[in-house]
Design an enzyme around this catalytic site. Structure first.
Site, mmCIF file in Angstrom:
data_model
loop_
_atom_site.group_PDB
_atom_site.id
_atom_site.type_symbol
_atom_site.label_atom_id
_atom_site.label_comp_id
_atom_site.label_asym_id
_atom_site.label_seq_id
_atom_site.Cartn_x
_atom_site.Cartn_y
_atom_site.Cartn_z
ATOM 1 N N GLU A 55 -6.095 -12.213 7.852
ATOM 2 C CA GLU A 55 -5.755 -12.255 6.428
ATOM 3 C C GLU A 55 -4.670 -13.296 6.138
ATOM 4 O O GLU A 55 -3.713 -13.032 5.417
ATOM 5 C CB GLU A 55 -5.306 -10.867 5.944
ATOM 6 C CG GLU A 55 -6.380 -9.817 6.106
ATOM 7 C CD GLU A 55 -6.046 -8.480 5.481
ATOM 8 O OE1 GLU A 55 -6.944 -7.906 4.848
ATOM 9 O OE2 GLU A 55 -4.903 -8.001 5.612
ATOM 10 N N ASP A 99 -11.796 -0.855 7.651
ATOM 11 C CA ASP A 99 -10.444 -0.822 7.108
ATOM 12 C C ASP A 99 -10.110 0.525 6.457
ATOM 13 O O ASP A 99 -10.021 0.606 5.235
ATOM 14 C CB ASP A 99 -10.270 -1.947 6.077
ATOM 15 C CG ASP A 99 -8.815 -2.146 5.681
ATOM 16 O OD1 ASP A 99 -7.949 -1.579 6.360
ATOM 17 O OD2 ASP A 99 -8.570 -2.856 4.697
ATOM 18 N N LYS A 105 -7.540 -0.130 14.711
ATOM 19 C CA LYS A 105 -7.715 0.841 13.621
ATOM 20 C C LYS A 105 -8.794 1.857 13.988
ATOM 21 O O LYS A 105 -9.682 1.555 14.791
ATOM 22 C CB LYS A 105 -8.102 0.127 12.318
ATOM 23 C CG LYS A 105 -6.942 -0.639 11.691
ATOM 24 C CD LYS A 105 -7.292 -1.185 10.308
ATOM 25 C CE LYS A 105 -6.095 -1.974 9.755
ATOM 26 N NZ LYS A 105 -6.332 -2.511 8.403
ATOM 27 N N GLU A 146 -4.637 4.428 1.058
ATOM 28 C CA GLU A 146 -5.036 3.243 0.303
ATOM 29 C C GLU A 146 -6.417 3.382 -0.332
ATOM 30 O O GLU A 146 -6.610 3.006 -1.484
ATOM 31 C CB GLU A 146 -5.007 2.043 1.261
ATOM 32 C CG GLU A 146 -5.530 0.753 0.670
ATOM 33 C CD GLU A 146 -5.466 -0.406 1.672
ATOM 34 O OE1 GLU A 146 -4.929 -0.226 2.786
ATOM 35 O OE2 GLU A 146 -5.970 -1.488 1.324
ATOM 36 N N ARG A 151 0.825 -1.215 0.000
ATOM 37 C CA ARG A 151 0.000 0.000 0.000
ATOM 38 C C ARG A 151 0.858 1.263 0.000
ATOM 39 O O ARG A 151 0.462 2.293 0.538
ATOM 40 C CB ARG A 151 -0.956 0.030 1.188
ATOM 41 C CG ARG A 151 -1.761 -1.240 1.381
ATOM 42 C CD ARG A 151 -2.564 -1.573 0.162
ATOM 43 N NE ARG A 151 -3.315 -2.832 0.313
ATOM 44 C CZ ARG A 151 -4.031 -3.365 -0.657
ATOM 45 N NH1 ARG A 151 -4.086 -2.784 -1.838
ATOM 46 N NH2 ARG A 151 -4.689 -4.485 -0.478
ATOM 47 N N ASN A 192 2.567 -7.793 7.567
ATOM 48 C CA ASN A 192 2.593 -9.092 6.886
ATOM 49 C C ASN A 192 4.080 -9.443 6.837
ATOM 50 O O ASN A 192 4.782 -9.134 5.888
ATOM 51 C CB ASN A 192 1.983 -9.002 5.491
ATOM 52 C CG ASN A 192 0.482 -8.742 5.555
ATOM 53 O OD1 ASN A 192 -0.191 -9.181 6.493
ATOM 54 N ND2 ASN A 192 -0.044 -8.028 4.580
ATOM 55 N N ARG A 240 -18.511 -8.537 9.100
ATOM 56 C CA ARG A 240 -17.064 -8.437 9.292
ATOM 57 C C ARG A 240 -16.692 -7.383 10.325
ATOM 58 O O ARG A 240 -15.713 -7.537 11.049
ATOM 59 C CB ARG A 240 -16.395 -8.125 7.949
ATOM 60 C CG ARG A 240 -14.911 -7.934 8.078
ATOM 61 C CD ARG A 240 -14.272 -7.716 6.739
ATOM 62 N NE ARG A 240 -13.003 -7.031 6.885
ATOM 63 C CZ ARG A 240 -12.320 -6.525 5.882
ATOM 64 N NH1 ARG A 240 -12.779 -6.615 4.657
ATOM 65 N NH2 ARG A 240 -11.174 -5.928 6.105
HETATM 66 O O1 GCW Z 1 -5.917 -2.234 4.798
HETATM 67 C C1 GCW Z 1 -5.695 -3.599 4.649
HETATM 68 C C2 GCW Z 1 -4.756 -3.666 3.514
HETATM 69 C C3 GCW Z 1 -3.714 -4.743 3.645
HETATM 70 C C4 GCW Z 1 -3.105 -4.655 5.030
HETATM 71 C C5 GCW Z 1 -4.194 -4.888 6.053
HETATM 72 C C6 GCW Z 1 -3.700 -4.725 7.488
HETATM 73 C C7 GCW Z 1 -0.854 -5.007 5.737
HETATM 74 O O2 GCW Z 1 -5.471 -3.794 2.319
HETATM 75 O O3 GCW Z 1 -2.769 -4.524 2.642
HETATM 76 O O4 GCW Z 1 -2.032 -5.540 5.211
HETATM 77 O O5 GCW Z 1 -5.210 -3.956 5.896
HETATM 78 O O6 GCW Z 1 -3.920 -3.683 8.043
HETATM 79 O O7 GCW Z 1 -3.119 -5.656 8.022
#
Ligand code: GCW
Length: 721
Positions: free
Chosen positions: A306, A380, A375, A408, A183, A225, A351
């Site tokens: 994820e 997201d 977050k 993003e 991102r 990740n 979700r």
């Molecule tokens: O916002 C989403 C993104 C992923 C990201 C994930 C996260 C790092 O699309 O790319 O992975 O969240 O926050 O873990």
């Protein structure tokens, strides 16, 4: 002869002009002379020499920055002296020793990292004192003093005391070891792993300066990740080299831990957090990291989300996983930052319920040195989400905020969206966890629940682009984040004004106009992408551009899952008749959100499935309101373009044209969003787009065919009208 000297003069002027060429590299640390002659005269009168008491690397950094900054601002060199010998001193020290009483008593309010800046008379000489209770405080004070001058502050009666409200103020990089950035829209990762530790890119220090100037004191260098390689013996000297550059600037290094590292690089058969061999492996690993980086901050962990490995793979909880790291880090004073962004492999009913459902029951089970990082919203990083219901719901677990600077879902490097407005909105939201005034800011600054430690993080938007952030205006988001992390009570508009003055122009009329454009920019994006509480209707994968029609194999990754359009209406029912996610909020927030008549328009479709002909407070039915909002988004971008054209005389040519170009793309893409979304939703509402609004420029089929190559670093959809 005459011709020759004219040529020479022309050449000199050209060089001078080039020296001032604005690439954006200097960020807000440009240190240009003030436009106002009276102010410049005052500065020159009052600032004559610099006295920095002490020689720690941090104080040397302060001295270097002040020399650089003052020279630029005054337009002449400042003398550096060992002691105050005449008037016009700027004295910097990381203690209250020998200072007048009013300063030492002000220092009591500065805490460990804060500072005092004051006009003072010492030994009969008049000057300015920058004092703190630590060297890092003195460095922060030096940057604050330079900011004061850059923003046109007067030196008369100068008296500033400032201290951060949050202890840990982090920037989280999603940088991979191959230098790609998840991102990331600003080039490659800053970390040049191949040439480390031998070569230290000059960028590292400039990055540290930028962070210190806004009070950021932690950096997680790697992607959540995670790749286990970064904690191997091969990489630790590289990490240590970066840490060495950041250290004088008060920025501690953190890394991301891959939960399965004991298997992948440790040769163990399991990563079960309760297995003694696994625990021993991490303990030794953390000892090894601390031997290389004595002030190592700790780990940021994404687990069981994820597809990432985690404790649930072994039937253990998030608390079991976090506590394993916590126990190994505790002897070194390190912390574990455990992310609450969980997104499991089973498709849930809703979700956005998941983080709360998994984490709330664990409150009280985490060790003292664990943070849970949440977050700002439960989905997201959408253009707008209601605040995350976990804020206020975990009184025994220090919660960290996670914002995302890399946009993003908000037009990435291209679109202008000033996130200060979003930070302010989220931080001021009232959770009602302990009655009125239980704001999200008070949750994360620890004052609401008496947290043992406090923290805030944001996903970085920096890379190797010359201007660091892909576009000049994206710099403002990095800046605003740091300023909000230092002072959660500050205002987005005030921060924007400081940024504009430091970065673009000090012309007051232009500042006002640009601040106005910035302040409407985020709402503009909300309106042309996801008005009225819509969410996640972006194109799949790269998240650039509209695709509300997309249906993915997995329901809860699909735009259609999030907007739920049908012939009856639009929106996700999260009230008791639907997923009942509203129950995760405290009363009266939950009641307001659950009540169609009381929910704010801004979150309407987030919480309700609303009939197309439902009448909103505006007097318009939902469909018409949707049309109005999408058009308002486009209009706001045009208003931003008008502002930009109006301030042209105050802006350098380089940055003027970059921004003008991006605003042109933004205007075109705002129309693309509007037309694509409305023509799609119209297939359900079966209502006309009312006059005087434009009809979509193309058919729905056309919009469905637009592709933005996902494999490009910066998806651009040039074919869009
Ligand atoms: O916002 C989403 C993104 C992923 C990201 C994930 C996260 C790092 O699309 O790319 O992975 O969240 O926050 O873990």
């Amino acid at each position: 002869m005459i011709r020759a000297s004219v040529l020479t003069l022309a050449a000199i002027l050209l060089i001078a002009a080039n020296a001032q060429a604005e690439t954006g590299y200097e960020l807000w640390l440009r240190y240009r002379r003030p436009l106002d002659a009276t102010l410049l005269a005052q500065y020159r009168e009052e600032i004559r020499h610099l006295v920095v008491l002490g020689s720690s690397p941090t104080l040397l950094a302060a001295r270097e920055e002040l020399e650089r900054g003052l020279t630029g601002i005054l337009g002449r060199a400042v003398g550096v002296e060992r002691a105050i010998s005449h008037r016009g001193f700027v004295l910097v020290q990381g203690s209250g020793n020998g200072l007048p009483r009013d300063i030492t008593s002000a220092l009591m309010r500065a805490g460990g990292e804060g500072y005092v800046i004051r006009a003072a008379t010492i030994g009969g000489h008049r000057g300015i004192v920058i004092a703190a209770n630590s060297d890092i405080g003195a460095l922060y004070g030096s940057f604050a003093f330079l900011r004061h001058l850059q923003t046109g502050g007067s030196l008369v009666g100068l008296a500033i005391v400032s201290a951060p409200r949050i202890q840990l103020r982090m920037l989280d990089h999603w940088d991979n070891l191959n230098r790609s950035v998840e991102r990331g829209y600003a080039g490659l990762s800053l970390w040049e792993w191949d040439s480390l530790p031998g070569r230290l890119s000059p960028r590292y220090k400039d990055y540290a300066r930028a962070n210190a100037s806004i009070g950021i004191n932690g950096a997680a260098l790697t992607n959540v990740n995670a790749n286990a390689k970064v904690i191997t013996a091969e990489y630790l000297p590289k990490v240590a080299a970066i840490a060495g550059v950041l250290r004088p600037y008060g920025v501690r290094v953190f890394l991301t831990a891959r939960f399965s590292a004991p298997i992948e690089i440790g040769g163990l058969k399991t990563a079960d957090p309760l297995d003694p061999a696994v625990r021993e492996w991490w303990k030794r690993k953390i000892d090894e990291i601390h031997a290389a980086i004595p002030d190592f901050g700790g780990f940021v962990v994404k687990a069981n989300s994820e597809g990432q490995p985690g404790p649930q793979d072994y039937g253990r909880t998030h608390a079991d996983g976090a506590n394993m790291f916590a126990d190994a880090l505790a002897p070194h004073g390190g912390v574990v930052i455990w992310r609450a962004f969980v997104y499991s492999s089973e498709v849930p009913k809703d979700r956005v319920r998941q983080a709360y459902d998994e984490f709330k029951p664990l409150d009280g089970q985490f060790r003292d040195n664990v943070f849970v990082q949440v977050k700002n919203g439960a989905l997201d990083f959408q253009p707008r989400e209601p605040f995350h219901p976990l804020f206020g719901a975990m009184p025994k677990t220090p919660l960290m905020m996670e914002f995302q600077l890399t946009k993003e879902y908000l037009g990435q490097d291209t679109h202008l969206a000033y996130l200060g407005a979003e930070f302010e909105e989220v931080l001021r939201a009232d959770t009602f966890a302990k009655g009125t005034g239980s704001t999200v800011a008070r949750v994360i600054d620890g004052s609401l629940h008496g947290y043992r430690h406090t923290g805030i993080a944001a996903v970085a938007n920096v890379g190797t682009d010359t201007n660091w952030t892909g576009s000049n205006f994206n710099q403002a988001n990095w800046y605003a984040y740091g300023r909000f992390a230092w002072n959660t009570e500050t205002s987005a508009a005030a921060i924007a004004a400081d940024w504009v003055r430091q970065t673009l122009t000090n012309d007051s009329a232009a500042v006002r106009q640009v601040v106005h454009a910035m302040m409407i920019s985020r709402e503009a994006v909300v309106n042309y992408m996801t008005p009225l509480g819509l969410a996640h209707i972006m194109a799949t994968g790269h998240h650039y551009g509209p695709a509300p029609w997309a249906v993915l194999p997995r329901a809860d990754q699909s735009p259609v899952y999030f907007h739920r359009a049908d012939t009856l209406g639009l929106g996700f029912d999260r009230t008791p008749t639907g997923s009942n996610q509203v129950a995760q909020y405290f009363a009266p927030v939950r009641d307001r959100y659950a009540n169609l008549a009381a929910v704010p328009d801004s979150n309407l479709l987030w919480f309700h499935h609303v009939p197309w002909d439902y009448r909103l407070p505006s007097g318009r039915i939902l469909w018409d309101e949707l049309v109005v909002r999408y058009n308002a988004g486009v209009d706001s971008v045009r208003a931003m373009q008008r502002v930009w054209n109006a301030v042209r005389p105050s802006i350098d040519a380089e940055r003027f044209s970059e921004v003008a170009g991006f605003l042109g793309i933004q205007e075109r893409e705002a129309r693309w969003w509007r037309d694509a979304a409305l023509s799609y939703f119209q297939t359900f509402s079966r209502r006309p787009i009312p006059a005087p609004y434009d009809q979509p420029a193309h058919t729905l089929e056309y919009y469905r065919q637009v592709r933005c190559p996902a494999n490009r670093l910066k998806p651009r959809c040039e074919t869009v009208p």
